[in-house]
Write a protein that holds these residues in place. Sequence first.
Motif, mmCIF file in Angstrom:
data_model
loop_
_atom_site.group_PDB
_atom_site.id
_atom_site.type_symbol
_atom_site.label_atom_id
_atom_site.label_comp_id
_atom_site.label_asym_id
_atom_site.label_seq_id
_atom_site.Cartn_x
_atom_site.Cartn_y
_atom_site.Cartn_z
ATOM 1 N N ASP A 116 0.285 2.465 -1.471
ATOM 2 C CA ASP A 116 1.255 1.443 -1.083
ATOM 3 C C ASP A 116 0.631 0.336 -0.228
ATOM 4 O OD1 ASP A 116 3.305 2.748 -2.410
ATOM 5 O OD2 ASP A 116 3.822 3.977 -0.672
ATOM 6 N N GLU A 117 -0.647 0.467 0.091
ATOM 7 C CA GLU A 117 -1.326 -0.530 0.920
ATOM 8 C C GLU A 117 -2.058 -1.573 0.089
ATOM 9 O OE1 GLU A 117 -3.968 1.526 3.582
ATOM 10 O OE2 GLU A 117 -2.548 3.173 3.857
ATOM 11 N N VAL A 118 -2.311 -1.258 -1.179
ATOM 12 C CA VAL A 118 -3.132 -2.144 -2.006
ATOM 13 C C VAL A 118 -2.250 -2.927 -2.967
ATOM 14 C CG1 VAL A 118 -5.102 -0.589 -1.804
ATOM 15 C CG2 VAL A 118 -3.552 -0.365 -3.759
ATOM 16 N N ALA A 119 -2.808 -3.998 -3.506
ATOM 17 C CA ALA A 119 -2.032 -4.851 -4.405
ATOM 18 C C ALA A 119 -1.880 -4.238 -5.785
ATOM 19 C CB ALA A 119 -2.693 -6.220 -4.506
ATOM 20 N N ALA A 120 -2.930 -3.568 -6.274
ATOM 21 C CA ALA A 120 -2.866 -3.030 -7.631
ATOM 22 C C ALA A 120 -3.641 -1.726 -7.704
ATOM 23 C CB ALA A 120 -3.432 -4.037 -8.634
ATOM 24 N N VAL A 121 -3.161 -0.835 -8.567
ATOM 25 C CA VAL A 121 -3.842 0.420 -8.870
ATOM 26 C C VAL A 121 -3.945 0.530 -10.382
ATOM 27 C CG1 VAL A 121 -3.854 2.924 -8.652
ATOM 28 C CG2 VAL A 121 -2.897 1.512 -6.801
ATOM 29 N N LEU A 122 -5.165 0.727 -10.864
ATOM 30 C CA LEU A 122 -5.426 0.810 -12.293
ATOM 31 C C LEU A 122 -6.178 2.098 -12.582
ATOM 32 C CD1 LEU A 122 -5.373 -0.777 -15.077
ATOM 33 C CD2 LEU A 122 -7.663 -1.581 -14.459
ATOM 34 N N LEU A 123 -5.659 2.925 -13.467
ATOM 35 C CA LEU A 123 -6.354 4.140 -13.872
ATOM 36 C C LEU A 123 -7.252 3.842 -15.057
ATOM 37 C CD1 LEU A 123 -3.554 6.882 -13.854
ATOM 38 C CD2 LEU A 123 -4.929 6.017 -11.956
ATOM 39 N N VAL A 142 -8.226 -5.732 5.240
ATOM 40 C CA VAL A 142 -8.824 -7.061 5.429
ATOM 41 C C VAL A 142 -8.628 -7.961 4.216
ATOM 42 C CG1 VAL A 142 -10.559 -6.149 7.008
ATOM 43 C CG2 VAL A 142 -11.117 -6.370 4.574
ATOM 44 N N ASN A 143 -8.144 -7.420 3.099
ATOM 45 C CA ASN A 143 -7.955 -8.253 1.904
ATOM 46 C C ASN A 143 -6.654 -7.858 1.210
ATOM 47 O OD1 ASN A 143 -8.072 -9.536 -0.667
ATOM 48 N ND2 ASN A 143 -10.297 -9.706 -0.476
ATOM 49 N N PRO A 144 -5.619 -8.720 1.257
ATOM 50 C CA PRO A 144 -4.332 -8.377 0.633
ATOM 51 C C PRO A 144 -4.407 -8.319 -0.886
ATOM 52 C CG PRO A 144 -4.334 -10.657 1.394
ATOM 53 C CD PRO A 144 -5.602 -10.045 1.908
ATOM 54 N N ARG A 145 -5.473 -8.855 -1.459
ATOM 55 C CA ARG A 145 -5.647 -8.806 -2.916
ATOM 56 C C ARG A 145 -6.669 -7.703 -3.271
ATOM 57 N NH1 ARG A 145 -4.237 -12.790 -6.222
ATOM 58 N NH2 ARG A 145 -6.196 -12.591 -7.378
ATOM 59 N N THR A 146 -6.351 -6.486 -2.836
ATOM 60 C CA THR A 146 -7.232 -5.354 -3.127
ATOM 61 C C THR A 146 -6.734 -4.619 -4.370
ATOM 62 O OG1 THR A 146 -7.923 -5.052 -0.833
ATOM 63 C CG2 THR A 146 -8.086 -3.144 -2.282
ATOM 64 N N VAL A 147 -7.622 -4.461 -5.323
ATOM 65 C CA VAL A 147 -7.341 -3.744 -6.573
ATOM 66 C C VAL A 147 -8.180 -2.470 -6.556
ATOM 67 C CG1 VAL A 147 -7.487 -3.809 -9.089
ATOM 68 C CG2 VAL A 147 -6.924 -5.909 -7.801
ATOM 69 N N VAL A 148 -7.551 -1.325 -6.792
ATOM 70 C CA VAL A 148 -8.280 -0.055 -6.837
ATOM 71 C C VAL A 148 -8.305 0.447 -8.271
ATOM 72 C CG1 VAL A 148 -8.467 2.297 -5.987
ATOM 73 C CG2 VAL A 148 -7.599 0.492 -4.492
ATOM 74 N N VAL A 149 -9.502 0.733 -8.764
ATOM 75 C CA VAL A 149 -9.702 1.315 -10.092
ATOM 76 C C VAL A 149 -10.034 2.794 -9.884
ATOM 77 C CG1 VAL A 149 -11.063 1.268 -12.214
ATOM 78 C CG2 VAL A 149 -10.535 -0.872 -11.005
ATOM 79 N N VAL A 150 -9.209 3.669 -10.440
ATOM 80 C CA VAL A 150 -9.374 5.108 -10.253
ATOM 81 C C VAL A 150 -10.087 5.680 -11.480
ATOM 82 C CG1 VAL A 150 -8.228 7.304 -9.800
ATOM 83 C CG2 VAL A 150 -7.286 5.175 -8.862
ATOM 84 N N ASN A 151 -11.330 6.118 -11.264
ATOM 85 C CA ASN A 151 -12.196 6.632 -12.328
ATOM 86 C C ASN A 151 -12.182 8.163 -12.274
ATOM 87 O OD1 ASN A 151 -15.833 6.360 -12.900
ATOM 88 N ND2 ASN A 151 -14.220 7.083 -14.256
#
Length: 817
Positions: free
Chosen positions: A615-622, A595-604
């Motif tokens: 591959d579905e999200v805009a950004a992945v940050l560890l 539902v949001n093409p500007r999804t950022v996932v922070v992996v804690n």
Amino acid sequence: MSSQHVDLEAAIDAALPALDLDAKTRLLAGRDMWSLPALPEIGLRSLVLSDGPIGVRGVRWTAADPSIALPSPTAMAATWDPGLIRRAGHLLAQEARRKGVHVLLAPTVNLHRSPLGGRHFECYSEDPYLTGAIGTGYVRGVQEGGVGTTVKHFVANDAETDRFTVDNVVDERTLRELYLAPFEMIVSGAKPWGVMAAYNSVNGRTMTEHDELQNGVLREEWGFDGAIVSDWFAARSTVGAIGGGLDMAMPGPRTVYGAALAEAVRAGEVSESTVDDAVRRVLRLAARTGVWDRVAPAVTELPAPIDGVALARELAGRAFVLLRNQDDVLPLDPARHGTVALLGAAARDARVLGGGSAQVFPARVVSPLDGLRAALPEDALTFRIGADPTDELGVADTGFALRAVCRDADGVVLGEEVLPNGMVQWFGDDLPSGVTHDRLHTVEITGTFTPRESGLHAFGTKGLGAFVLSVNGEARFDGAAVADGGDPFEAFFAAPAERATVELTAGETVEVGLTYTVPDTSDAPMRAVSCALAHREPRRDGDELIGEAVAAAAAADTAIVVVATTERVESEGFDRADLRLPGRQDELVHRVAAVNPRTVVVVNSGSPVEMPWRDEVAAVLLSWFPGQEAGSALADVLLGQAEPGGRLPTTWPARLENAPVTQVRPVAGKLAYDEGVFIGYRAWQRDKVEPAYWFGHGLGYTDWSYERARVVPPDTADGDVRVTVTVHNAGTRDGREVVQVYAARPDSTVDRPHRWLAGFATVECAAGARATVDITIPRRTFAHWTTTWTTEPGDFELHIGRSVADIRLVRPVTVKP
């Protein structure tokens, strides 16, 4: 040899004859959980040790004595910056001095052999060179602050299953090139004052008794002159340990040394000269740390004071690894994309450190929610839980006001202590004033709880023994918890047990109490009291929580989802069963991304997890386990006030089944390292399998081109190689790059990796500018182990680039055999 060293050795020569056998053997045994005994007859004060990979706990394992909490060791390695970690070492030494600690039980330089290793987060990397370089920076920094280190766990302590009994079977080449290599590098480059012997065996001999590796390799071959301390409760044999090179058997007072060692000498089983050698090394450690009045400490001019909060924030941001950044969604620009939906329970209750020996208690924790609320304009942020990674209870904390009351068998109060949370952990004589183990019968954790949510709250217990739990004056549980495993730390590391549920109303304060009957530990190796009141907030319907989060994401300009592991996934004492995120977090990400093409996932997390949505999200940050300033550092990076400076210190698989090494459970007591030298990226490249993200990978907020590289051959046959690399910041922002150099040997007759890390350097460069870095490649890089270090005749190559799989320049190099 320095005059200080001469004075030290002379002082030891003079002290040894002044000590009788009982005094000498007593010095080699722990006085209690964390210290060695004082010997006033020679002016020796008690030497204090403490756990300290990411913060200095001190002698009290309690939130009542807070510590600065830095990011996890995997995060430290992700900076690829030994200089920054050296500064972290200065801070840790500063913390140690403040707490009266002389030796840190760190760093952990075991390797990421398998992503299933439960203590993965406490180790640096899958690569021995990167591990050794970061560990060298850590040891230098701490010891420059006048505090000793114990590099651990020597050696091949790379998993937790059956850690006390497992026999790790490792061939000589693999042992030398991988698992011993970081220890050797640190001994050579940082001269550590201590090393810790591991629980496990290697090739049939337990490490605390391993004469070949401790006396032969570590001391005679490498020239290590420090003290070897056992891991806690690892020493099992008096004669075996002293003969195998172990100097200090911890903890005390009941150990295989002390009176048992004196008796062995008198019985003719151990030579007193062997005891003297161990005493010499312990006195050397004590003198270096400043607890021996007859000798000046090794460090008399301390580093400048460091702001711990500021460094924790800087280090966290420098460690964050940006794995993906489609259409430059990061950094966020609040002026253009004003509203943010922050989703995930870990955004509110951040997991900032790993479980077990690495645990400390910071005075404050800045969660992602706290950090982004402070950084974004008012009303720009919406928070929803979305999915909670755990349904377990945790130690009572938010909303609780507690104290511990200690009573004897007649109910007479012996002493009491205010508790910052619901945990009591007292080791040895570390008890509240007026309390002794002999008189202590019960500990009552008592106080109030003001819930922040209405609903059915769960309460429970943590620890072994008999409990009575009450809420609002009513007994809700009366029973006992018993041990079900062979780990002596089970009482400390096991999960809390749920005992009762109570309907409560938000804001309405209730009384709570947990009475713990202390078991008789008079025959135990260490007398300790450990118990905790546990709690979990009301469970809500999972579909409803995810629905709320998806609705918030759809209404926001940007969605940030924080996903996390839990203490039941990553901790000391057990290995992981899989790499999946716990709970319904993957589902949350899939639905938010839809539902949001500007999804950022922070992996804690402290170590790899599967990311089926990457591959579905805009950004992945560890973010790793980012330490106490987690939220502030996250806001800095997300909003572009700081660049995510990290690079992967280990390869992240797309799926567990693709990982090269997944066997961490012994078979018939043995764990065979059959993969040899092929772990991590070495194995991925050999097997030609594509991981999710390669070792060394990491994006920034600018673009880099590699323009030139020049190889300077060694001046002598045994000299090092130098590489000069010029890079261009081709982007529009200032940035930091990690220039990585790998060695390769085309058409090698040796079964070796396709390429392996040879050197690296970090460089900062303004937008549009160029910078040149010099990288030294140790000659050992080109050697392999047969029965000695051997260099294969012929030409090698140096592969220069941004990761092990992103090579920009190749240069030949000739190294003479």
